[in-house]
Each structure stands twice: as C-alpha cells, then as structure tokens.
Design a protein around this motif. Sequence first.
Motif, short mmCIF file in Angstrom:
data_model
loop_
_atom_site.label_atom_id
_atom_site.label_comp_id
_atom_site.label_asym_id
_atom_site.label_seq_id
_atom_site.Cartn_x
_atom_site.Cartn_y
_atom_site.Cartn_z
N HIS A 114 -21.33 -7.50 -11.69
CA HIS A 114 -20.19 -8.45 -11.48
C HIS A 114 -19.18 -8.11 -10.41
CE1 HIS A 114 -21.83 -11.11 -14.80
NE2 HIS A 114 -22.19 -10.05 -15.40
N VAL A 115 -19.66 -7.36 -9.66
CA VAL A 115 -18.54 -6.81 -8.61
C VAL A 115 -19.29 -7.52 -7.24
CG1 VAL A 115 -17.11 -5.00 -7.32
CG2 VAL A 115 -17.95 -4.76 -9.91
N GLN A 116 -18.32 -7.88 -6.59
CA GLN A 116 -18.52 -8.86 -5.41
C GLN A 116 -17.82 -8.49 -4.05
OE1 GLN A 116 -17.94 -12.75 -7.08
NE2 GLN A 116 -20.14 -12.74 -8.13
N LEU A 117 -18.38 -8.59 -2.96
CA LEU A 117 -17.69 -8.74 -1.78
C LEU A 117 -17.83 -10.41 -1.17
CD1 LEU A 117 -19.24 -5.63 0.09
CD2 LEU A 117 -16.90 -5.91 -0.65
N HIS A 118 -16.56 -10.81 -1.14
CA HIS A 118 -16.34 -12.11 -0.67
C HIS A 118 -16.16 -12.24 0.90
CE1 HIS A 118 -16.58 -14.57 -4.35
NE2 HIS A 118 -16.21 -13.10 -4.64
N PHE A 119 -16.68 -12.89 1.78
CA PHE A 119 -16.48 -13.21 3.19
C PHE A 119 -17.36 -14.17 3.84
CE2 PHE A 119 -20.16 -10.39 2.46
CZ PHE A 119 -21.13 -11.08 3.09
N ALA A 120 -16.44 -14.78 4.55
CA ALA A 120 -17.22 -16.05 5.30
C ALA A 120 -17.74 -16.93 4.58
CB ALA A 120 -18.06 -15.53 6.35
N GLY A 121 -17.18 -17.54 3.35
CA GLY A 121 -17.56 -18.51 2.63
C GLY A 121 -18.80 -18.06 1.46
N THR A 122 -19.07 -16.85 1.53
CA THR A 122 -20.21 -16.23 0.76
C THR A 122 -19.77 -15.01 0.00
OG1 THR A 122 -22.90 -15.77 0.98
CG2 THR A 122 -21.39 -14.75 2.66
N LEU A 167 -12.74 -7.76 -2.44
CA LEU A 167 -13.46 -7.15 -3.40
C LEU A 167 -13.21 -7.71 -4.66
CD1 LEU A 167 -15.85 -4.88 -3.89
CD2 LEU A 167 -13.70 -3.59 -4.49
N LYS A 168 -14.24 -8.59 -5.44
CA LYS A 168 -13.54 -9.31 -6.61
C LYS A 168 -14.60 -8.59 -7.90
CE LYS A 168 -13.50 -14.11 -8.12
NZ LYS A 168 -13.76 -15.42 -7.92
N VAL A 169 -13.98 -8.43 -8.86
CA VAL A 169 -14.66 -8.44 -10.25
C VAL A 169 -14.59 -9.52 -10.85
CG1 VAL A 169 -14.39 -7.12 -12.50
CG2 VAL A 169 -13.82 -5.86 -10.30
N GLU A 177 -9.15 -9.43 -8.06
CA GLU A 177 -9.37 -9.40 -6.66
C GLU A 177 -8.55 -8.87 -5.72
OE1 GLU A 177 -11.40 -12.79 -3.61
OE2 GLU A 177 -10.30 -13.40 -5.56
N LYS A 178 -8.98 -8.10 -4.80
CA LYS A 178 -8.27 -7.25 -4.06
C LYS A 178 -8.69 -7.54 -2.48
CE LYS A 178 -5.06 -4.08 -3.01
NZ LYS A 178 -3.96 -3.83 -3.35
N GLU A 179 -8.00 -7.93 -1.55
CA GLU A 179 -8.37 -8.05 -0.20
C GLU A 179 -8.58 -6.98 0.52
OE1 GLU A 179 -6.94 -10.08 4.22
OE2 GLU A 179 -6.38 -11.10 2.11
#
Length: 195
Positions: A114-122, A167-169, A177-179
């Motif tokens: 459940h840890v995610q990298l968020h970028f460019a709408g994905t 980076l989002k949990v 979430e942390k940028e």
Amino acid sequence: MMKLTKKDLLPYQEYQNFHEKFLQEVIQEKKVLRVNISDKMSGVFETKLTVFYQVQEMIRAEQIEDETYIDDMLEVYNELLPEKNELSMTFFIEIPNQQELRAFNKTIIGVENHVQLHFAGTSVTSYEPDDEKNDEEENYTQSVHYLHFPFTGEQREQFLKASQVSLKVAHPNYQAEKELSKELVQKLQDQLSEN
C-alpha cells in the motif's frame, strides 16, 4: 539495475583505506534518498552505492574472506536493488516505544502493498518480493520492509518527465503523503533511465 558481483567488492584490508571516504559519500547520498513520510514512517531509496556500502561494511566488520559467505551475502543484498523498470526502497516503521510500535503494527498488516509513487496523474504501487518477507504472525507486520515499485513502459516514460512526485501510504488504516524533493526526483529519474 546491474547487481553487485564479487568483482565490485574490495577485500576488507583494502576497503579499510577507503572506509571513511565511502562513509561520507553514503551519508551525502542518503540525505537525498531518505524520505520522512510521517512521524511514524520513513524510507530510503536504494542505489548501487548504498547496497555496496552495506555489503562492504559487513565484510569489514566481520573481516569476511570466505567466498561462499560472500556469495550468500551478495544474493541477499542484491535483492535490495531494483529490477529492470523498477525503483526500490527500504521502508521503516519508526515508533520508539516498543509497546506502541507493536500495537500500531497490528493495525497495518499488508502495508508493504500500500505504498505508492504518485506522478503525472498515475501511481505505481509497491510490492515486497516473497523471499524478502519475514515470517510474520498473522496479526502483526514487521517494522522494516524491502519494497519494489514496478513501472510499466508507459509509467516509466511519464515518471522520467514528471516534475512532481509524491510518496503515499494508502493503507485502509493509515494514510500519509510526502512530496519528494526535486533533487530526489532527479536522482530517481536518472536511476530509472539507466535500468
């Protein structure tokens, strides 16, 4: 990413001469690679330098010369390095009070997925290789996880052009979430473009 081999390593006597230099280099590298996600969680993205340092320090501390032992160590530590089209990180749950830590870890079973990298709408969601998972009780998760973030070809191209990454949990029982800093994003983009 190319894995470490014995050819990359220095014998511990020789490494002694470079230990301080590598220590300073790794400290600087980890300052960029470390992300404080929340007051309970952090992570360090792994690079060949960070893993090389960990292996060399083990060899130095234990004065290891046995080739079989070194092979076994390389097999274990190379799992920290990302595969092709991946990034990887060591993920920490950090709560000083052990009772509080154990209670919290009971609430976030499966956090490694459940840890995610968020970028460019994905987003790219983490996984932990099966052989990396510690034997866990069914109602408890470990405080250290070795996460990999697998990119599709399209996601890889989007990430390489992204100016903002967070980076989002996203666990059902805990969200944070942390940028990522621009410097870290650039380093991750460089790493992903090479592997």
